[in-house]
Design a protein around this motif. Structure first.
Motif, mmCIF file in Angstrom:
data_model
loop_
_atom_site.group_PDB
_atom_site.id
_atom_site.type_symbol
_atom_site.label_atom_id
_atom_site.label_comp_id
_atom_site.label_asym_id
_atom_site.label_seq_id
_atom_site.Cartn_x
_atom_site.Cartn_y
_atom_site.Cartn_z
ATOM 1 N N THR A 199 0.819 -1.214 0.000
ATOM 2 C CA THR A 199 0.000 0.000 0.000
ATOM 3 C C THR A 199 0.852 1.263 0.000
ATOM 4 O O THR A 199 0.477 2.275 -0.615
ATOM 5 N N ALA A 200 1.993 1.240 0.666
ATOM 6 C CA ALA A 200 2.873 2.417 0.639
ATOM 7 C C ALA A 200 3.336 2.701 -0.782
ATOM 8 O O ALA A 200 3.355 3.855 -1.227
ATOM 9 N N VAL A 201 3.700 1.652 -1.494
ATOM 10 C CA VAL A 201 4.121 1.813 -2.893
ATOM 11 C C VAL A 201 2.959 2.311 -3.732
ATOM 12 O O VAL A 201 3.108 3.216 -4.561
ATOM 13 N N ARG A 202 1.773 1.729 -3.496
ATOM 14 C CA ARG A 202 0.579 2.152 -4.237
ATOM 15 C C ARG A 202 0.238 3.615 -3.931
ATOM 16 O O ARG A 202 -0.131 4.379 -4.818
ATOM 17 N N THR A 203 0.382 4.012 -2.678
ATOM 18 C CA THR A 203 0.109 5.404 -2.295
ATOM 19 C C THR A 203 1.040 6.361 -3.029
ATOM 20 O O THR A 203 0.607 7.410 -3.534
ATOM 21 N N ALA A 204 2.314 6.009 -3.097
ATOM 22 C CA ALA A 204 3.280 6.849 -3.807
ATOM 23 C C ALA A 204 2.920 6.959 -5.294
ATOM 24 O O ALA A 204 3.036 8.036 -5.896
ATOM 25 N N GLU A 205 2.470 5.861 -5.875
ATOM 26 C CA GLU A 205 2.073 5.882 -7.285
ATOM 27 C C GLU A 205 0.860 6.786 -7.499
ATOM 28 O O GLU A 205 0.806 7.555 -8.467
ATOM 29 N N ASP A 241 8.537 14.665 -4.941
ATOM 30 C CA ASP A 241 8.976 15.492 -3.816
ATOM 31 C C ASP A 241 8.242 15.156 -2.520
ATOM 32 O O ASP A 241 8.392 15.857 -1.507
ATOM 33 N N VAL A 242 7.441 14.101 -2.515
ATOM 34 C CA VAL A 242 6.686 13.687 -1.322
ATOM 35 C C VAL A 242 6.995 12.223 -1.038
ATOM 36 O O VAL A 242 6.818 11.357 -1.893
ATOM 37 N N ALA A 243 7.474 11.936 0.164
ATOM 38 C CA ALA A 243 7.788 10.560 0.558
ATOM 39 C C ALA A 243 6.604 9.933 1.281
ATOM 40 O O ALA A 243 5.823 10.625 1.944
ATOM 41 N N VAL A 244 6.478 8.609 1.153
ATOM 42 C CA VAL A 244 5.414 7.860 1.828
ATOM 43 C C VAL A 244 6.042 6.915 2.847
ATOM 44 O O VAL A 244 6.995 6.187 2.536
ATOM 45 N N VAL A 245 5.519 6.929 4.063
ATOM 46 C CA VAL A 245 6.038 6.111 5.159
ATOM 47 C C VAL A 245 4.902 5.258 5.725
ATOM 48 O O VAL A 245 3.764 5.723 5.846
ATOM 49 N N SER A 246 5.197 4.018 6.068
ATOM 50 C CA SER A 246 4.244 3.163 6.783
ATOM 51 C C SER A 246 4.567 3.209 8.269
ATOM 52 O O SER A 246 5.696 2.924 8.677
ATOM 53 N N ASN A 247 3.572 3.588 9.070
ATOM 54 C CA ASN A 247 3.755 3.698 10.526
ATOM 55 C C ASN A 247 2.527 3.118 11.218
ATOM 56 O O ASN A 247 1.654 3.834 11.686
ATOM 57 N N PRO A 248 2.419 1.778 11.251
ATOM 58 C CA PRO A 248 1.204 1.139 11.776
ATOM 59 C C PRO A 248 0.947 1.467 13.231
ATOM 60 O O PRO A 248 1.876 1.703 14.006
ATOM 61 N N GLU A 249 -0.348 1.482 13.570
ATOM 62 C CA GLU A 249 -0.728 1.730 14.960
ATOM 63 C C GLU A 249 -0.906 0.405 15.693
ATOM 64 O O GLU A 249 -1.258 -0.610 15.107
ATOM 65 N N PHE A 250 -0.685 0.449 17.011
ATOM 66 C CA PHE A 250 -0.865 -0.711 17.872
ATOM 67 C C PHE A 250 -1.677 -0.286 19.091
ATOM 68 O O PHE A 250 -1.224 -0.406 20.231
ATOM 69 N N SER A 310 10.104 2.768 5.510
ATOM 70 C CA SER A 310 10.346 3.731 4.430
ATOM 71 C C SER A 310 11.647 3.393 3.729
ATOM 72 O O SER A 310 12.588 2.864 4.346
ATOM 73 N N GLU A 311 11.706 3.716 2.452
ATOM 74 C CA GLU A 311 12.949 3.592 1.694
ATOM 75 C C GLU A 311 13.722 4.906 1.672
ATOM 76 O O GLU A 311 14.799 5.004 1.088
ATOM 77 N N VAL A 312 13.140 5.936 2.325
ATOM 78 C CA VAL A 312 13.756 7.262 2.335
ATOM 79 C C VAL A 312 14.202 7.583 3.768
ATOM 80 O O VAL A 312 13.365 7.908 4.626
ATOM 81 N N PRO A 313 15.480 7.505 4.078
ATOM 82 C CA PRO A 313 15.962 7.711 5.443
ATOM 83 C C PRO A 313 15.535 9.035 6.058
ATOM 84 O O PRO A 313 15.190 9.097 7.248
ATOM 85 N N GLU A 314 15.537 10.097 5.292
ATOM 86 C CA GLU A 314 15.174 11.410 5.832
ATOM 87 C C GLU A 314 13.716 11.427 6.255
ATOM 88 O O GLU A 314 13.365 11.975 7.309
ATOM 89 N N ALA A 315 12.851 10.805 5.462
ATOM 90 C CA ALA A 315 11.429 10.754 5.804
ATOM 91 C C ALA A 315 11.206 9.910 7.051
ATOM 92 O O ALA A 315 10.433 10.278 7.948
ATOM 93 N N ALA A 316 11.897 8.773 7.134
ATOM 94 C CA ALA A 316 11.791 7.921 8.318
ATOM 95 C C ALA A 316 12.279 8.658 9.556
ATOM 96 O O ALA A 316 11.674 8.563 10.639
ATOM 97 N N GLY A 334 11.742 -1.564 5.923
ATOM 98 C CA GLY A 334 11.118 -1.235 4.657
ATOM 99 C C GLY A 334 9.612 -1.168 4.802
ATOM 100 O O GLY A 334 9.041 -1.705 5.754
ATOM 101 N N PRO A 335 8.916 -0.520 3.864
ATOM 102 C CA PRO A 335 7.460 -0.383 3.984
ATOM 103 C C PRO A 335 6.722 -1.715 3.979
ATOM 104 O O PRO A 335 5.738 -1.881 4.706
ATOM 105 N N ALA A 336 7.182 -2.672 3.186
ATOM 106 C CA ALA A 336 6.501 -3.977 3.150
ATOM 107 C C ALA A 336 6.578 -4.669 4.506
ATOM 108 O O ALA A 336 5.591 -5.236 4.993
ATOM 109 N N SER A 337 7.732 -4.617 5.137
ATOM 110 C CA SER A 337 7.896 -5.240 6.452
ATOM 111 C C SER A 337 7.022 -4.550 7.492
ATOM 112 O O SER A 337 6.389 -5.202 8.335
#
Length: 441
Positions: free
Chosen positions: A129-135, A141-150, A170-176, A194-197
Motif C-alpha cells: 500500500t505504501a508503494v501504491r500510495t506513492a504511485e 517530492d513527497v515521501a510515503v512512510v508506513s507507521n502502523p498503529e498498535f 520507508s525507503e527514504v531515510p530522511e522521511a523515516a 522497509g514499507p513492506a515489512s
C-alpha cells in the motif's frame, strides 16, 4: 525536540487519538474529517469515543492552540510537514482490505501537499500500500512512510504514549527520521524497516494474537471434556516466560474492529501470492466454532429448542471499556440465537440506546436486572467488572430459568451457587444440572 506541523486525516479511534496525543507532545496538529457534526463537537471539546483520557487531551490541545479541527483532507494539509492518513480499511466481500477511502483521500491530497511533505499510512493496510500510495500521489517530492498503529480500544491513549515499539517503514531515510522525531519524547524503541515489512508487522501481530486466543479456546473445550480447569491450565502455561499470560483468557470468540478483518486480510494476501497459511485458517475456523459452542450451551440450558424462549444478554460490545460493537462476538452469538427464534433482552453499560444495524434483534434494557427478568437463561458476553458485583440472589428471583452462561469466566461460582443458579463457564466441567433446567417464562 523539534516541533512539527502535523495533519491527521480521519477523526476516528486511531485518528483522533493520534491527533490529540501528538498535540500533547508539543506538535501543532490539524485534524480533518468529513463529518461536520462530529467536527463541531470536537471543536468544543466534545468526544463521542469512549477512551480514558482522550477528552482531556482534546480539551487541552484546543486550549493551548496546538490542536484544531477542519473539514476535509485538503484543508488540513496546507503547510504540513507530516500528513497522517487514519481512515477505515474495512474488510471487503472477498476478505481483502477495502482501500477505497484511503485512495479517495490520497487523490484529494495529491495536488495540495507542500513540497518535501511526508505522507504516513497509519491505517492498517495490505503489503504494497505504501508503494501504491506513492504511485497515486505521483509526487517525487513527497515521501510515503508506513507507521502502523498498535492501539487497543479502551486504552488507546495509554498505548500511544507508552508504546512497546514504534515501527517506521520507508525507503527514504530522511522521511523515516522525520517520523521518528515526532515520537522522540516517548523514548520508545524504534524499528526502522522497509514499507513492506512495516505493513506485514501489523497484520502478523494481530493474527498471532488471534491464533493464541483460538488456541486457548480449543484447550478450554478440551478441559471441559477431561475435567480440568482452564484457569489453572492457562496460569501454568503463562508462567513460562516463553509464553506469558497475555491473550490466554478463554471467551466467546475474538472480535472487534481489528482481529477479524486483519486475520482475513492476511489470509487473503497469502492466497494472492500462492502461499498457504493453514494455521491462520484454522484459527479463524476455531473462532467460529467457539461462538457455535456458546449457542449450543444456551440451547442445552433451555431444553434443546430456542424458538420462543427469552434469553438475557449481559454485554454487547466486543470488550469491556469501549462502546464499539463492530464484529463483536456478543452480537454474532445474539444473531444466531435470534435466528433460532429466541427473544433477546440485552444490557450493556457502553450501549445506552439502540444502534441501527447492530442491535436490531435485541431489546435493549435499562439495567442488567431488566435483561434478566423472565429469561430462561442469562448469558454474560462482555467482561464488564460491574457484572461481577450484581445482586445475584435478586437475579435468581427475576429469572424464569436457573442457568447463567458465563462466557468470560468473570463471575464467582460460589456466589452463583449460593443464589441457587446453575453456572456454566468456559473450560470447566459443566454443572450436573445444566441440562435439567428447562424452565421458561
Amino acid at each position: 525536540m523539534v516541533e512539527f506541523n502535523v495533519a491527521v486525516v480521519g477523526a476516528g479511534y486511531v485518528g483522533l487519538t493520534t491527533a490529540a496525543c501528538l498535540a500533547s507532545l508539543g506538535h501543532r496538529v490539524v485534524c480533518a474529517d468529513v463529518n461536520l457534526a462530529k467536527l463541531d463537537g470536537l471543536s468544543h471539546g466534545e468526544t463521542t469515543i469512549r477512551e480514558p483520557g482522550l477528552r482531556e487531551l482534546v480539551v487541552n490541545g484546543l486550549e493551548t492552540g496546538r490542536l484544531r479541527f477542519v473539514l476535509g483532507a485538503a484543508a488540513a494539509a496546507s503547510g504540513a510537514d507530516v500528513v497522517f492518513v487514519c481512515v477505515p480499511t474495512p474488510m471487503g466481500r472477498d476478505g481483502a482490505a477495502d482501500l477505497t477511502t484511503l485512495e479517495t483521500v490520497v487523490a484529494e491530497l495529491r495536488d495540495v501537499l507542500p513540497p518535501g511533505c511526508v505522507v504516513v499510512n497509519k491505517s492498517t493496510v495490505p503489503v504494497g500500500t505504501a508503494v501504491r500510495t506513492a504511485e497515486l500521489l505521483g509526487r517525487a517530492d513527497v515521501a510515503v512512510v508506513s507507521n502502523p498503529e498498535f492501539l487497543r480500544e479502551g486504552s488507546a491513549v495509554e498505548d500511544f504514549l507508552n508504546p512497546d515499539r514504534i515501527v517506521i517503514g520507508s525507503e527514504v531515510p530522511e522521511a523515516a527520521g522525520r517520523v521518528a522525531a515526532l515520537y522522540e519524547l516517548l523514548g520508545a524503541p524504534v524499528l526502522r524497516t522497509g514499507p513492506a515489512s512495516a505493513e506485514i508487522i501489523k497484520y502478523a501481530s494481530n493474527s498471532y494474537l488471534a491464533t493464541r486466543l483460538s488456541f486457548v479456546n480449543a484447550i478450554a473445550e478440551l478441559c471441559e471434556h477431561m475435567g480440568a480447569d482452564i484457569d489453572d491450565v492457562r496460569k501454568g502455561m503463562g508462567f513460562d516466560r516463553r509464553i506469558g499470560m497475555s491473550f490466554l483468557r478463554p471467551g466467546p470468540g475474538w472480535g472487534g474492529s481489528c482481529l477479524p478483518k486483519d486475520t482475513r486480510a492476511l489470509l487473503r494476501s497469502a492466497e494472492a501470492v500462492g502461499c498457504e497459511f493453514p494455521i491462520l485458517h484454522a484459527a479463524i475456523v476455531t473462532n467460529v466454532r467457539q461462538q457455535e459452542l456458546v449457542v449450543d450451551r444456551v440451547r442445552q440450558a433451555v431444553g434443546g429448542r430456542l424458538a420462543g424462549v427469552r434469553v438475557g444478554l449481559l454485554g454487547l460490545t466486543f470488550k469491556a471499556g469501549t462502546d464499539d460493537l463492530r464484529d463483536s462476538p456478543a452480537l454474532v452469538i445474539a444473531e444466531r440465537l435470534a435466528t433460532e427464534g429466541a427473544e433477546l433482552l440485552g444490557y450493556d453499560p457502553g450501549v445506552p440506546s439502540p444502534v441501527p444495524g447492530m442491535t436490531d434483534r435485541i431489546r435493549l434494557m435499562e439495567t442488567a436486572y431488566h435483561a434478566a427478568s423472565g429469561a430462561a437463561a442469562l448469558i454474560l458476553l462482555t467482561e464488564w467488572p460491574e457484572f461481577r458485583d450484581l445482586d445475584w440472589e435478586r437475579i435468581a428471583d427475576l429469572l424464569a430459568g436457573r442457568t447463567v452462561v458465563d462466557t468470560r469466566n468473570l463471575l464467582d461460582p460460589f456466589v452463583l451457587n449460593k443464589a441457587g443458579l446453575a453456572h456454566w463457564c468456559v473450560g470447566r466441567p459443566a454443572p450436573q444440572d445444566l441440562a435439567k433446567d428447562h424452565s421458561t417464562a
